[in-house]
Design a protein around this motif. Structure first.
Motif, PDB file in Angstrom:
ATOM      1  N   ALA A 155      -1.801  -7.535  -1.642  1.00  0.00           N
ATOM      2  CA  ALA A 155      -0.480  -6.937  -1.484  1.00  0.00           C
ATOM      3  C   ALA A 155      -0.353  -6.304  -0.104  1.00  0.00           C
ATOM      4  O   ALA A 155      -0.456  -5.082   0.057  1.00  0.00           O
ATOM      5  CB  ALA A 155      -0.233  -5.906  -2.575  1.00  0.00           C
ATOM      6  N   VAL A 156      -0.127  -7.132   0.892  1.00  0.00           N
ATOM      7  CA  VAL A 156       0.081  -6.647   2.262  1.00  0.00           C
ATOM      8  C   VAL A 156       1.372  -5.825   2.317  1.00  0.00           C
ATOM      9  O   VAL A 156       1.441  -4.783   2.961  1.00  0.00           O
ATOM     10  CB  VAL A 156       0.131  -7.829   3.240  1.00  0.00           C
ATOM     11  N   GLU A 157       2.407  -6.307   1.679  1.00  0.00           N
ATOM     12  CA  GLU A 157       3.704  -5.656   1.487  1.00  0.00           C
ATOM     13  C   GLU A 157       4.543  -5.552   2.748  1.00  0.00           C
ATOM     14  O   GLU A 157       5.704  -5.910   2.749  1.00  0.00           O
ATOM     15  CB  GLU A 157       3.565  -4.255   0.859  1.00  0.00           C
ATOM     16  N   ALA A 206      -8.417 -14.181  -7.181  1.00  0.00           N
ATOM     17  CA  ALA A 206      -8.319 -12.787  -7.611  1.00  0.00           C
ATOM     18  C   ALA A 206      -7.393 -12.038  -6.667  1.00  0.00           C
ATOM     19  O   ALA A 206      -7.141 -12.478  -5.535  1.00  0.00           O
ATOM     20  CB  ALA A 206      -9.702 -12.131  -7.628  1.00  0.00           C
ATOM     21  N   THR A 207      -6.899 -10.907  -7.136  1.00  0.00           N
ATOM     22  CA  THR A 207      -6.065 -10.027  -6.323  1.00  0.00           C
ATOM     23  C   THR A 207      -6.906  -8.834  -5.874  1.00  0.00           C
ATOM     24  O   THR A 207      -7.524  -8.162  -6.704  1.00  0.00           O
ATOM     25  CB  THR A 207      -4.859  -9.521  -7.136  1.00  0.00           C
ATOM     26  N   ILE A 208      -6.942  -8.589  -4.554  1.00  0.00           N
ATOM     27  CA  ILE A 208      -7.761  -7.513  -3.997  1.00  0.00           C
ATOM     28  C   ILE A 208      -6.965  -6.801  -2.907  1.00  0.00           C
ATOM     29  O   ILE A 208      -6.360  -7.439  -2.040  1.00  0.00           O
ATOM     30  CB  ILE A 208      -9.085  -8.055  -3.412  1.00  0.00           C
ATOM     31  N   LYS A 209      -6.971  -5.470  -2.942  1.00  0.00           N
ATOM     32  CA  LYS A 209      -6.250  -4.679  -1.962  1.00  0.00           C
ATOM     33  C   LYS A 209      -6.788  -4.897  -0.543  1.00  0.00           C
ATOM     34  O   LYS A 209      -7.974  -5.163  -0.356  1.00  0.00           O
ATOM     35  CB  LYS A 209      -6.355  -3.190  -2.298  1.00  0.00           C
ATOM     36  N   LYS A 262      -7.073   2.200 -10.353  1.00  0.00           N
ATOM     37  CA  LYS A 262      -7.429   3.545  -9.886  1.00  0.00           C
ATOM     38  C   LYS A 262      -6.555   4.005  -8.723  1.00  0.00           C
ATOM     39  O   LYS A 262      -6.662   5.147  -8.286  1.00  0.00           O
ATOM     40  CB  LYS A 262      -8.902   3.601  -9.503  1.00  0.00           C
ATOM     41  N   HIS A 263      -5.699   3.115  -8.236  1.00  0.00           N
ATOM     42  CA  HIS A 263      -4.802   3.470  -7.137  1.00  0.00           C
ATOM     43  C   HIS A 263      -3.427   3.821  -7.683  1.00  0.00           C
ATOM     44  O   HIS A 263      -3.043   3.406  -8.779  1.00  0.00           O
ATOM     45  CB  HIS A 263      -4.720   2.322  -6.140  1.00  0.00           C
ATOM     46  N   THR A 264      -2.662   4.563  -6.903  1.00  0.00           N
ATOM     47  CA  THR A 264      -1.357   5.050  -7.367  1.00  0.00           C
ATOM     48  C   THR A 264      -0.258   4.715  -6.357  1.00  0.00           C
ATOM     49  O   THR A 264       0.475   5.594  -5.895  1.00  0.00           O
ATOM     50  CB  THR A 264      -1.397   6.564  -7.627  1.00  0.00           C
ATOM     51  N   GLN A 315       2.363   4.344  -0.173  1.00  0.00           N
ATOM     52  CA  GLN A 315       0.987   4.830  -0.374  1.00  0.00           C
ATOM     53  C   GLN A 315       0.033   3.660  -0.665  1.00  0.00           C
ATOM     54  O   GLN A 315      -0.742   3.684  -1.625  1.00  0.00           O
ATOM     55  CB  GLN A 315       0.945   5.878  -1.487  1.00  0.00           C
ATOM     56  N   LYS A 316       0.099   2.663   0.218  1.00  0.00           N
ATOM     57  CA  LYS A 316      -0.696   1.454   0.022  1.00  0.00           C
ATOM     58  C   LYS A 316      -2.170   1.637   0.351  1.00  0.00           C
ATOM     59  O   LYS A 316      -3.002   0.848  -0.080  1.00  0.00           O
ATOM     60  CB  LYS A 316      -0.123   0.309   0.877  1.00  0.00           C
ATOM     61  N   GLY A 317      -2.480   2.637   1.158  1.00  0.00           N
ATOM     62  CA  GLY A 317      -3.882   2.838   1.498  1.00  0.00           C
ATOM     63  C   GLY A 317      -4.356   1.995   2.660  1.00  0.00           C
ATOM     64  O   GLY A 317      -5.555   1.976   2.961  1.00  0.00           O
TER      65      GLY A 317
END
Length: 473
Positions: free
Chosen positions: A297-299, A269-272, A198-200, A310-312
Motif C-alpha cells: 500500500a504505497v498510497e 502477499a501484502t506487505i507494508k 498491529k498498525h493503525t 499514518q502510513k509509517g
C-alpha cells in the motif's frame, strides 16, 4: 406425512440442525473463494449444524434456500460487500420475514447502527467464528442473545482456537481469480496467516475494529487449508493478511512449510513499505520460495498525505522500495489512494509521471488510479483537526461520510478517471491504453500540455504476474 398440522408443528418447533437451516452468504471477497464462509462453515459443522453456503459473487441465491433458512449470516468485510449485502438482506427479509439476519465482518461493526435499524437482527465484528456459533446456539435454545452482537455491538477480540476452513460447499477455484503470467492463467487459492493488524493507518477499516491488535493463525491450520486448495487445483496461493509481515517470523515459517510441501506452488502477499525496507534481508528467501509478486500500500508520493494516513513510510521510502524490489527480483504491485482531501493535482500528476517514467504501467491496475478515500463510521479521520474544511455528513445508506476536495478540479478528475476505468473494464481495454487516457485527462484538467516523451525503459520485469481480479474495496 405432509399435513397442515405438520407444517404448524414445524414452524413452532424449528429444527436448527436441519440441512440449510443456517445460510451463510458472501457477496464479494476480491475475486477469491470466500475465506469468510469457509472458516465459519468449519465452526458451525463442528457444533453439530448443517449450514448451506452461497457465494453470490459467482452463483445465484435460490428463493428456496432463503425460505428454508432460520438464520442468515452475511459476510461484509469491505465496502463493496456491504452494499451488496444490504440489498440481499432486504430481499431475504421480504421473502422470509421470520429469519434472523446477522451481518459479520469489518463493515458490519462499523455500520452497526444503520444495520440494526434497517435490515439486521444482529452484527458481529472482529474474530467472528466463536460469536457466530454462540449466537446460533442462543437462538436455538431461545436464550438471550450473547453480549456484543445486538443492541450494543462491539469487536470480539478474544484469541480463538482456529479450525481448518472447510471449502467443499463452495464453488470450485476455477470460478475465481487466477494468477496471470503473460498469456498463461494459473488457478489460485486464498488463505490467511494472521487476522487484524498491529498498525493503525487512519483510512483503514481494520483500525477501528482491531485497534492495533492481530492474531496469528497456527501453522498447521494454514498449511492444511493450503493443502486442500492445492488438491482442488490451486497452483498459486494469495496470503490475504492485511500485512504478511505483522509477524515476520511466523510468515517465514509459513513460507518455508509451503515451499517444502509444494515446491511448485507460487504465492503472493501484502506487505507494508516500512516492513519491506526493515526486513529486506528476508526477501531473497521469499523469492527463492516461490513469491510471484508482493502487493504494498504505497498510497501516495506526497509526504503530507502519507502523514495524514499514518502510513509509517515517506515519499523517499516509497521510491526506495521500488528500487529494492527490482534488486531482489520480486515484482511490486502497489496500491494507491490518489484522491484524498490532502492530495493536490500536482501530486496526481507526479504519481502518473512516476508510473510512466519508471515503466511501472504493467505493475498498476488502472482502478488504482481511481480510488477515492472512504470514511466509514468510526474512522479516526472524522476527528481530524482539519475535518471541518472538507468533511460532510454521514451518508448512512452509502456507509461513508461525504467529503469534498478543497480544489474542485480534483473532484472533477476523480469522476472522470472513475468513468474511464469503468468504461475500460467493460470494453476489455488494454491497461496501458487506459493509463494513457487517465494521464491525458489529468493534464487536461490541470490545463497543461501533455509532452509525449519516451519513458525510461529500464523495466526489470518483462512479465509482471498479477491476479485476474483487480484489487478493489
Amino acid at each position: 406425512m405432509s399435513t397442515p398440522q405438520a407444517h404448524l408443528y414445524a414452524r413452532s418447533h424449528p429444527d436448527w440442525r436441519a440441512p440449510g437451516a443456517l445460510l451463510l452468504l458472501s457477496c464479494y471477497e476480491l475475486g477469491h473463494q470466500p475465506f469468510a464462509l469457509a472458516s465459519p462453515l468449519a465452526w458451525l459443522r463442528a457444533a453439530g449444524y448443517a449450514p448451506h453456503a452461497v457465494d453470490t459473487a459467482v452463483e445465484s441465491l435460490p428463493d428456496a434456500a432463503i425460505e428454508k433458512a432460520l438464520f442468515v449470516a452475511i459476510s461484509v468485510p469491505m465496502h463493496t460487500a456491504m452494499r451488496l449485502g444490504v440489498a440481499l438482506a432486504r430481499r431475504i427479509r421480504k421473502r422470509n420475514p421470520q429469519a434472523h439476519i446477522c451481518f459479520f465482518g469489518h463493515y458490519a461493526l462499523l455500520n452497526a447502527d444503520y444495520l440494526l435499524h434497517t435490515c439486521a437482527d444482529s452484527v458481529i465484528g472482529g474474530e467472528y467464528e466463536a460469536p457466530l456459533v454462540a449466537l446460533v446456539q442462543a437462538l436455538e435454545a431461545g436464550e438471550p442473545l450473547p453480549k456484543g452482537v445486538c443492541t450494543d455491538p462491539h469487536a470480539h477480540l478474544m484469541r480463538q482456537r482456529f479450525r481448518v476452513p472447510e471449502r467443499d460447499l463452495l464453488p470450485p477455484l476455477t470460478r475465481y481469480a487466477h494468477l496471470r503470467i503473460g498469456d498463461r492463467l494459473v488457478p489460485a487459492g486464498y488463505t490467511e496467516t494472521t487476522r487484524g493488524c498491529k498498525h493503525t493507518c487512519t483510512h483503514c477499516p481494520i483500525t477501528p475494529v482491531y485497534g492495533g491488535r492481530f492474531f496469528a493463525i497456527p501453522l498447521d491450520v494454514v498449511l492444511a487449508d493450503v493443502e486442500q486448495q492445492v488438491a482442488a487445483g490451486a497452483q498459486h496461493i494469495t496470503f490475504g493478511d492485511p500485512d504478511f509481515f505483522n509477524g515476520p517470523t511466523h510468515a517465514l515459517r509459513v513460507v518455508r512449510a509451503l515451499h517444502a510441501a509444494f515446491p511448485n506452488v507460487t504465492f503472493d502477499a501484502t506487505i507494508k513499505v516500512e516492513h519491506l525496507l526493515k526486513h529486506a534481508n528476508l526477501l531473497p528467501e521469499l523469492k527463492a520460495s516461490g513469491c510471484a509478486f508482493i502487493v504494498s500500500a504505497v498510497e501516495s508520493l506526497s509526504d503530507t498525505v502519507l502523514q495524514r494516513l499514518q502510513k509509517g513510510h515517506t515519499r523517499d521510502d516509497a521510491i526506495a522500495v521500488f528500487d529494492l524490489m527490482e534488486e531482489v527480483g520480486i515484482p511490486l504491485r502497489p496500491s494507491f489512494l490518489p484522491f484524498t482531501p490532502w492530495a493536490s493535482l500536482d501530486d496526481y500528476l507526479e504519481l502518473v509521471e512516476f508510473i510512466h517514467t519508471r515503466g511501472l504501467v504493467p505493475h498498476v491496475d488502472p482502478v488504482q488510479l481511481s480510488i477515492r478515500l472512504l470514511i466509514p463510521p468510526g474512522s479516526p479521520l472524522v476527528d481530524a483537526p482539519d475535518a471541518p474544511m472538507w468533511l460532510g455528513d454521514l451518508d448512512a445508506e452509502a456507509f461513508t461520510y461525504r467529503w469534498t476536495h478543497p480544489d474542485p478540479r480534483m473532484d472533477r478528475l476523480a469522476e472522470r478517471v472513475a468513468t474511464i476505468v469503468a468504461d475500460a473494464a467493460q470494453r476489455g481495454e488494454p491497461p496501458d491504453t487506459t493509463f494513457d487516457r487517465i494521464r491525458a485527462t489529468a493534464y487536461e484538467i490541470a490545463g497543461r500540455p501533455l509532452e509525449e516523451d519516451d519513458p525510461e525503459t529500464h523495466q526489470r520485469f518483462p512479465v509482471v504476474p498479477g491476479l485476474t481480479e483487480a484489487w478493489y474495496c
